[in-house]
Motif scaffolding. Structure first.
Motif, PDB file in Angstrom:
ATOM      1  N   TRP A  32       0.836  -1.208   0.000  1.00 21.98           N
ATOM      2  CA  TRP A  32       0.000   0.000   0.000  1.00 21.98           C
ATOM      3  C   TRP A  32       0.864   1.249   0.000  1.00 21.98           C
ATOM      4  CZ3 TRP A  32       1.032  -2.782   4.389  1.00 21.98           C
ATOM      5  CH2 TRP A  32       1.426  -2.112   5.548  1.00 21.98           C
ATOM      6  N   ARG A  41       4.596   0.509   1.371  1.00 21.02           N
ATOM      7  CA  ARG A  41       4.773  -0.365   2.524  1.00 21.02           C
ATOM      8  C   ARG A  41       4.233  -1.749   2.169  1.00 21.02           C
ATOM      9  NH1 ARG A  41       6.726   2.997   7.156  1.00 21.02           N
ATOM     10  NH2 ARG A  41       6.520   5.097   6.305  1.00 21.02           N
ATOM     11  N   CYS A  42       4.655  -2.764   2.926  1.00 21.99           N
ATOM     12  CA  CYS A  42       4.206  -4.121   2.605  1.00 21.99           C
ATOM     13  C   CYS A  42       4.286  -5.012   3.827  1.00 21.99           C
ATOM     14  CB  CYS A  42       5.059  -4.721   1.485  1.00 21.99           C
ATOM     15  SG  CYS A  42       6.819  -4.785   1.881  1.00 21.99           S
ATOM     16  N   LYS A  43       3.374  -5.949   3.907  1.00 23.27           N
ATOM     17  CA  LYS A  43       3.470  -7.002   4.907  1.00 23.27           C
ATOM     18  C   LYS A  43       2.780  -8.237   4.347  1.00 23.27           C
ATOM     19  CE  LYS A  43      -0.528  -5.630   7.738  1.00 23.27           C
ATOM     20  NZ  LYS A  43      -1.059  -5.770   9.111  1.00 23.27           N
ATOM     21  N   ASN A  61      -5.810  -5.128   7.906  1.00 24.13           N
ATOM     22  CA  ASN A  61      -5.650  -3.808   8.510  1.00 24.13           C
ATOM     23  C   ASN A  61      -4.195  -3.633   8.937  1.00 24.13           C
ATOM     24  OD1 ASN A  61      -5.411  -4.861  11.344  1.00 24.13           O
ATOM     25  ND2 ASN A  61      -7.468  -5.550  10.830  1.00 24.13           N
ATOM     26  N   PHE A  62      -3.813  -2.407   9.317  1.00 29.48           N
ATOM     27  CA  PHE A  62      -2.439  -2.156   9.747  1.00 29.48           C
ATOM     28  C   PHE A  62      -2.407  -0.959  10.673  1.00 29.48           C
ATOM     29  CE2 PHE A  62      -1.213   1.698   7.405  1.00 29.48           C
ATOM     30  CZ  PHE A  62      -2.241   1.788   6.486  1.00 29.48           C
ATOM     31  N   ASP A  63      -1.247  -0.712  11.249  1.00 27.48           N
ATOM     32  CA  ASP A  63      -1.069   0.368  12.209  1.00 27.48           C
ATOM     33  C   ASP A  63      -0.689   1.649  11.482  1.00 27.48           C
ATOM     34  OD1 ASP A  63       1.479   0.971  14.764  1.00 27.48           O
ATOM     35  OD2 ASP A  63      -0.317   2.097  14.188  1.00 27.48           O
ATOM     36  N   SER A  66       2.235   4.253  12.332  1.00 33.22           N
ATOM     37  CA  SER A  66       3.633   3.999  11.982  1.00 33.22           C
ATOM     38  C   SER A  66       3.935   4.298  10.521  1.00 33.22           C
ATOM     39  CB  SER A  66       3.989   2.535  12.267  1.00 33.22           C
ATOM     40  OG  SER A  66       3.891   2.284  13.655  1.00 33.22           O
ATOM     41  N   THR A  67       2.947   4.815   9.778  1.00 28.51           N
ATOM     42  CA  THR A  67       3.145   5.088   8.355  1.00 28.51           C
ATOM     43  C   THR A  67       2.686   6.497   8.009  1.00 28.51           C
ATOM     44  OG1 THR A  67       0.958   4.223   7.800  1.00 28.51           O
ATOM     45  CG2 THR A  67       2.784   2.651   7.748  1.00 28.51           C
ATOM     46  N   SER A  75      -5.477   3.965  15.630  1.00 35.15           N
ATOM     47  CA  SER A  75      -4.528   3.802  14.528  1.00 35.15           C
ATOM     48  C   SER A  75      -4.889   2.757  13.488  1.00 35.15           C
ATOM     49  CB  SER A  75      -3.154   3.473  15.115  1.00 35.15           C
ATOM     50  OG  SER A  75      -3.261   2.283  15.866  1.00 35.15           O
ATOM     51  N   ASP A  76      -5.912   1.943  13.737  1.00 32.86           N
ATOM     52  CA  ASP A  76      -6.228   0.896  12.767  1.00 32.86           C
ATOM     53  C   ASP A  76      -6.694   1.473  11.444  1.00 32.86           C
ATOM     54  OD1 ASP A  76      -7.646  -1.756  14.885  1.00 32.86           O
ATOM     55  OD2 ASP A  76      -5.595  -1.183  14.430  1.00 32.86           O
ATOM     56  N   TYR A  78      -7.632   0.205   7.231  1.00 31.80           N
ATOM     57  CA  TYR A  78      -8.013  -0.983   6.476  1.00 31.80           C
ATOM     58  C   TYR A  78      -7.248  -1.084   5.165  1.00 31.80           C
ATOM     59  CZ  TYR A  78     -11.966  -1.088   9.684  1.00 31.80           C
ATOM     60  OH  TYR A  78     -12.750  -1.124  10.806  1.00 31.80           O
ATOM     61  N   TYR A 104     -10.199   4.640   9.698  1.00 29.47           N
ATOM     62  CA  TYR A 104     -10.975   3.864  10.676  1.00 29.47           C
ATOM     63  C   TYR A 104     -12.474   3.936  10.381  1.00 29.47           C
ATOM     64  CZ  TYR A 104     -12.358   8.265  12.744  1.00 29.47           C
ATOM     65  OH  TYR A 104     -12.889   9.507  12.925  1.00 29.47           O
TER      66      TYR A 104
ATOM     67  N   TYR B 162       8.765   0.901   9.136  1.00 31.47           N
ATOM     68  CA  TYR B 162       7.663  -0.030   9.381  1.00 31.47           C
ATOM     69  C   TYR B 162       7.069  -0.494   8.054  1.00 31.47           C
ATOM     70  CZ  TYR B 162       2.994  -1.599  10.784  1.00 31.47           C
ATOM     71  OH  TYR B 162       1.835  -2.313  10.958  1.00 31.47           O
ATOM     72  N   CYS B 163       7.085  -1.801   7.805  1.00 30.26           N
ATOM     73  CA  CYS B 163       6.589  -2.356   6.534  1.00 30.26           C
ATOM     74  C   CYS B 163       7.304  -1.767   5.320  1.00 30.26           C
ATOM     75  CB  CYS B 163       5.086  -2.151   6.383  1.00 30.26           C
ATOM     76  SG  CYS B 163       4.130  -3.000   7.660  1.00 30.26           S
ATOM     77  N   THR B 193       4.310 -11.928   8.333  1.00 27.06           N
ATOM     78  CA  THR B 193       5.535 -11.214   8.722  1.00 27.06           C
ATOM     79  C   THR B 193       5.403  -9.749   8.334  1.00 27.06           C
ATOM     80  OG1 THR B 193       6.539 -11.661   6.572  1.00 27.06           O
ATOM     81  CG2 THR B 193       7.160 -13.132   8.357  1.00 27.06           C
ATOM     82  N   ARG B 319      -3.130   1.634  20.643  1.00 26.63           N
ATOM     83  CA  ARG B 319      -1.859   0.926  20.770  1.00 26.63           C
ATOM     84  C   ARG B 319      -1.020   1.399  21.954  1.00 26.63           C
ATOM     85  NH1 ARG B 319      -3.114  -0.143  15.456  1.00 26.63           N
ATOM     86  NH2 ARG B 319      -2.379  -2.188  14.735  1.00 26.63           N
TER      87      ARG B 319
END
Lengths: 371, 372
Positions: A32, A41-43, A61-63, A66-67, A75-76, A78, A104, B162-163, B193, B319
């Protein structure tokens, strides 16, 4: 040598692990665009079976705190899968999944330009808008200096490097070759590459893509480039003017046509579009880089085959103009035109949407229309 | 370059030997937790045929005086096989065998927290407790400095990592990729991961696992990580705060649910559990790292997306709280919750046992209850 420590980890060891069979399980890497509008970014998540289409991929979803996309207290965010590609790094059956980001409250995130672009594309899909984007970029070492340049100096002046061959002309071709194959494997519509005017600068072209696919394929190609460079231990930069002075900047020239433009007599339609674009220059400049024109201000000087950021111009075979009509198009009186204004770090969703709004939806003025 | 000398030994030479057929004989590598409660040890034996189940693996023993587990004068300790996995290093038909450690008198060793965990899980198995643990870790060179960091300085501040993707954002991805595949091959339930907030920090998630399986799968995943890093010549650290200052720590966020919580209206049970947890904060803090809270004290500061170690808090999508209820769970009124307190070097048997005792067995106070 300004390559990363990671690049020196043994690839033989890695290969032994990557050859281990993985049964029915599939790794899906969700990708994304972050809060900068430029960063990716990627996971990854494990799936129990190979997804056959985008519908098989679950939301995630992600935090976002942190981005650069949300606060820690809420922070969630989608991730909504939008386009799926084969993974050239982990190979079949694994996938790369380009995603849209929602806040959110399920509204599009600030840098999610795909959402509106898709709506706009759907409004005129019968006109079959095709795009081709020419992505320029510069390879840098991890010290931030262009790859292959002398560490405390400069290469000889521009001239011999464009489409050059030889160790004194082409810096980093391995990356270009690897990236091209990775894109072909992944299913990204890469249609060509060439070395660019500044040494360590390269270009690849994506297209022809219809509608929303242009943005999807270009973002996927950018992600693949970053990953390939990471493997080699160098960095790809989409900064529009990485080295000030007498060195080329990096753009993302955007070629555009509709069914009408591609058919006999289409030149008339092309000229009408250019008229409309001529009246809306500032709106497009704002859409053509992630900082509303500030990035492009360093690049669009009127020199180095760019137009000046303050003026709109168009011409056949003119690389100093904002819009260039290829000579063949001028002769055949049909085809496409090239908007040379977008910056290398533009958002292709924003660029393609702007072209549709002005050229096909006849919008005027500084603001986009709310439909 | 701070990679080990071992990693520079020829892998081509090694491959030639590893390609040799081994007939019917099978190598079983027995793995156990040592006296520190964090370290893993392993040794191998040859078996005459491929074991199909855990019951076919014999008990074994080792010298506990060499692993901080016993005195030299009475050092034999027992290894009791408990969970078997395929070996991604030696490949089929060879096995990795996770073991319980018993003292000379057949009582559990001090750091054998699995035995009690299994008993507790047995008491609540009809509630089908599921866990998912998010294991964070930091890659270090053999010089102890984070991998890829400039040797006499620091990378740019946290934000882009991050990511992240790119040689300037992601440090050591090869390890992550190799570990993921090794886990999939071995049969470890790795479900994802991602790169973490501090450069050279990564996370993998294991689950959903029911009951005792959570601890088994996480410990094996940790062993695989250490072995993979060893092959690459670098080190994986589970220290909860490897670099002091404005750099993230490493945790092991633990997601938990029961059948009731996962069904319609489950949010009620989630909220009840959180109330019980709120009353027993100290007991959990003591269970959530191998030093009774001392390790976590360096990490749980209230900054860097942690809660403060001295306070209990809970919130939806928050968080900075001890317990976070994911937003989707708040909306669907069912699902699971996330305990963000466990340290990266926690013992998952201790963590999962503590959650069961407080939430499902309704225990209170600072001490665990002794059941018959």
């Amino acid at each position: 040598m300004a390559m990363s420590a990671s690049a020196q980890l043994s690839k033989v060891v890695k290969r032994q692990y990557m050859e281990l069979p993985q049964g029915d399980q599939v790794q899906a890497m969700y990708v994304w665009i972050d809060g900068t509008g430029e960063g990716l970014r990627c996971k990854t998540r494990t799936l129990d079976s190979e997804p056959k289409s985008i519908e098989d991929l679950p939301e995630w979803n992600f935090d976002g705190s942190s981005t650069y996309q949300s606060e820690g207290s809420n922070s969630d965010m989608y991730l909504i899968p939008s386009a799926m590609f084969r993974d050239p790094f982990r190979k079949d059956p694994n996938k790369l999944v380009l995603c849209e980001v929602l806040k959110y409250n399920r509204k599009p995130a600030e840098t999610n330009h795909r959402h509106t672009c898709k709506k706009i594309m759907e409004m005129i899909d019968h006109q079959m808008p095709w795009f081709g984007m020419e992505q320029e970029y510069t390879i840098l070492g991890t010290d931030g200096h262009p790859f292959g340049w002398p560490s405390n100096g400069f290469p000889g002046p521009q001239g011999p490097y464009y489409c050059g061959v030889g160790a004194d002309k082409a810096y980093g071709r391995d990356i270009v070759e690897a990236h091209y194959r990775a894109c072909l494997y992944a299913g990204v519509k890469i249609c060509g590459t060439n070395a660019e005017v500044m040494p360590a600068q390269w270009e690849f072209q994506i297209g022809p893509c219809e509608g929303i696919r242009m943005g999807d394929h270009l973002w996927a190609a950018r992600f693949i480039l970053h990953r390939v460079c990471e493997d080699f231990g160098v960095v790809a930069s989409f900064d529009p003017k990485p080295i000030p002075g007498n060195w080329n900047g990096a753009g993302c020239h955007t070629n555009f046509s509709t069914k009408e433009m591609r058919e006999d007599g289409g030149l008339k339609c092309i000229e009408e579009c250019i008229d409309k674009l001529g009246k809306r220059h500032n709106y497009h400049i704002r859409a053509y880089d992630p900082k509303g024109g500030l990035d492009n201000a360093r690049r669009l000087t009127g020199h180095h085959e760019t137009s000046n950021i303050h003026e709109f111009s168009a011409g056949v075979a003119n690389r100093g103009a904002s819009i260039r009509i290829p000579r063949t198009v001028g002769q055949e009186k049909k085809g496409y035109f090239e908007d040379r204004r977008p910056s290398a770090n533009c958002d292709p969703y924003a660029v393609t949407e702007a072209l549709i709004r002005t050229c096909l939806l006849d919008e005027e003025g500084d603001e986009p229309v709310d439909y």
